[in-house]
Design a protein around this motif. Structure first.
Motif, PDB file in Angstrom:
ATOM      1  N   PRO A  57       5.644  -4.388   5.170  1.00 45.77           N
ATOM      2  CA  PRO A  57       7.092  -4.128   5.203  1.00 45.77           C
ATOM      3  C   PRO A  57       7.671  -4.384   6.596  1.00 45.77           C
ATOM      4  O   PRO A  57       6.927  -4.645   7.529  1.00 45.77           O
ATOM      5  CB  PRO A  57       7.170  -2.636   4.855  1.00 45.77           C
TER       6      PRO A  57
ATOM      7  N   ASP B  49       6.933   1.843  -9.092  1.00 46.14           N
ATOM      8  CA  ASP B  49       8.166   2.059  -8.340  1.00 46.14           C
ATOM      9  C   ASP B  49       9.247   2.306  -9.397  1.00 46.14           C
ATOM     10  O   ASP B  49       9.634   1.372 -10.105  1.00 46.14           O
ATOM     11  CB  ASP B  49       8.489   0.827  -7.496  1.00 46.14           C
ATOM     12  N   LEU B  88       4.437  -5.225  -4.474  1.00 44.48           N
ATOM     13  CA  LEU B  88       5.404  -5.624  -3.443  1.00 44.48           C
ATOM     14  C   LEU B  88       5.966  -7.011  -3.748  1.00 44.48           C
ATOM     15  O   LEU B  88       7.166  -7.258  -3.570  1.00 44.48           O
ATOM     16  CB  LEU B  88       4.729  -5.633  -2.065  1.00 44.48           C
ATOM     17  N   VAL B  93       9.057  -1.306  -3.603  1.00 41.23           N
ATOM     18  CA  VAL B  93       9.176  -0.872  -2.213  1.00 41.23           C
ATOM     19  C   VAL B  93       8.146   0.210  -1.971  1.00 41.23           C
ATOM     20  O   VAL B  93       8.042   1.173  -2.754  1.00 41.23           O
ATOM     21  CB  VAL B  93      10.595  -0.326  -1.929  1.00 41.23           C
ATOM     22  N   ARG B  94       7.370   0.056  -0.927  1.00 43.46           N
ATOM     23  CA  ARG B  94       6.218   0.927  -0.718  1.00 43.46           C
ATOM     24  C   ARG B  94       6.586   2.404  -0.659  1.00 43.46           C
ATOM     25  O   ARG B  94       5.905   3.243  -1.234  1.00 43.46           O
ATOM     26  CB  ARG B  94       5.507   0.504   0.572  1.00 43.46           C
ATOM     27  N   ARG B  95       7.687   2.728   0.013  1.00 44.77           N
ATOM     28  CA  ARG B  95       7.999   4.147   0.190  1.00 44.77           C
ATOM     29  C   ARG B  95       8.429   4.796  -1.123  1.00 44.77           C
ATOM     30  O   ARG B  95       8.512   6.011  -1.221  1.00 44.77           O
ATOM     31  CB  ARG B  95       9.078   4.338   1.255  1.00 44.77           C
ATOM     32  N   ARG B  96       8.728   3.990  -2.162  1.00 44.68           N
ATOM     33  CA  ARG B  96       9.113   4.564  -3.443  1.00 44.68           C
ATOM     34  C   ARG B  96       7.931   4.674  -4.420  1.00 44.68           C
ATOM     35  O   ARG B  96       8.067   5.236  -5.493  1.00 44.68           O
ATOM     36  CB  ARG B  96      10.190   3.702  -4.118  1.00 44.68           C
TER      37      ARG B  96
END
Lengths: 121, 191
Positions: A57, B49, B88, B93-96
């Motif tokens: 990211p 996600d 991805l 999205v990684r944080r989700r």
């Protein structure tokens, strides 16, 4: 004093695995979680070798390599890509960005160390 | 501590089942696809996600035994990374990302408890990578059949009879490292 390797990967576990392997072989290790952090670390530490993931990211590996190569100070610093990807197209893109080589995950510790030693000689 | 996912129901019309076998993974962003697998000592990570409605499942087994430490772990890490990177690439999205874990049973008494090792690795990985594990059904002595709806994160689980097929797979678990999915894995190329 041992040589310094900058490792850039968004996976904490991968960073720890690399730390174990590289420190065990006598390298100093600096870590970053993405390409942007990698650029910050680059200017602070001036590493002898860089190992970077691609899929990250904030700034991916391609972005890091392109930006690093724009700085004359790091134009010849070896940059190895360490990625789960292995397609010729992605490798070619990395080569064009200025990467020195490509290692496909999961890496073999001895192979990784051999290439790090070779490019940092 | 296990959750209690809803029991298996027949697939709805227009749902397509995609089976994930040991050593592989699948990522889906199309609606109507259900990922399925059968687990003995292996662990499946169901990750999604909820905003991007992208999800995937891996099905892994750490090779060898606990004494080879890092050698086993790197295959588990690789399996997780393939899953995460696949998501991805499809817009997750990684944080989700959230995950649920299943499997890690000890279905063959007398063999080492590799299921517990697989489960411990998966839990450690999610914790270190800050991906919330919002549900799990791990351990025990029965095989599991699970269905995972990647768009929503819903999982249905059925504990199943440990059949001869499952026992045969468990007994044949290789002591040496399992060959990674990609034949290029480990390769080094200097440009």
């Amino acid at each position: 004093m041992g040589k310094t390797v900058l490792t850039i990967d968004d996976s904490r576990m991968m960073r720890e695995m690399l730390l174990m392997v590289l420190q065990g072989a006598g390298f100093n290790v600096v870590q970053a979680e993405d390409g942007k952090q990698g650029l910050d670390a680059l200017s602070r530490t001036n590493p002898d070798v860089i190992i970077t993931d691609i899929n990250m990211p904030v700034m991916d590996g391609y972005g890091f390599i392109e930006n690093a190569r724009m700085d004359a100070r790091y134009r010849s610093t070896p940059i190895l890509v360490l990625s789960t990807e292995s397609s010729p197209e992605k490798k070619q893109r990395a080569r064009q960005a200025g990467a020195t080589g490509w290692i496909v995950k999961p890496f073999q510790a001895e192979s990784l160390l051999e290439v790090v030693r070779r490019v940092s000689a | 501590m296990t959750t209690s996912p809803s029991p298996i129901a027949p697939p709805a019309p227009r749902e397509r089942m995609l089976h994930v076998v040991q050593g592989e993974y699948a990522v889906v962003s199309e609606p109507g696809v259900v990922l399925t697998t059968i687990l003995g000592s292996c662990v499946a990570t169901c990750m999604w996600d909820p905003v991007a409605e992208v999800g995937g499942m891996n099905h892994f087994l750490l090779p060898g035994d606990a004494s080879n430490g890092g050698e086993s772990l790197k295959y588990g890490v690789n399996s997780m990374e393939l899953l995460i990177n696949g998501m991805l690439q499809r817009g997750a999205v990684r944080r989700r990302m959230q995950a649920k874990l299943f499997g890690g049973a000890r279905v063959v008494p007398g063999l080492s408890d590799v299921g517990a090792q697989n489960a411990a690795f998966a839990l450690d990985f999610l914790r270190l990578e800050c991906i919330p594990c919002v549900g799990q059904s791990l351990g025990g002595d029965q095989a599991r059949r699970i269905r995972f709806w990647p768009a929503t994160g819903r999982v249905a689980q059925m504990l199943v009879e440990t059949t001869e097929t499952i026992l045969e797979v468990e007994r044949k678990r290789p002591a040496a490292a399992i060959r990674p999915q990609d034949p290029a894995a480990g390769s080094v190329e200097l440009f």
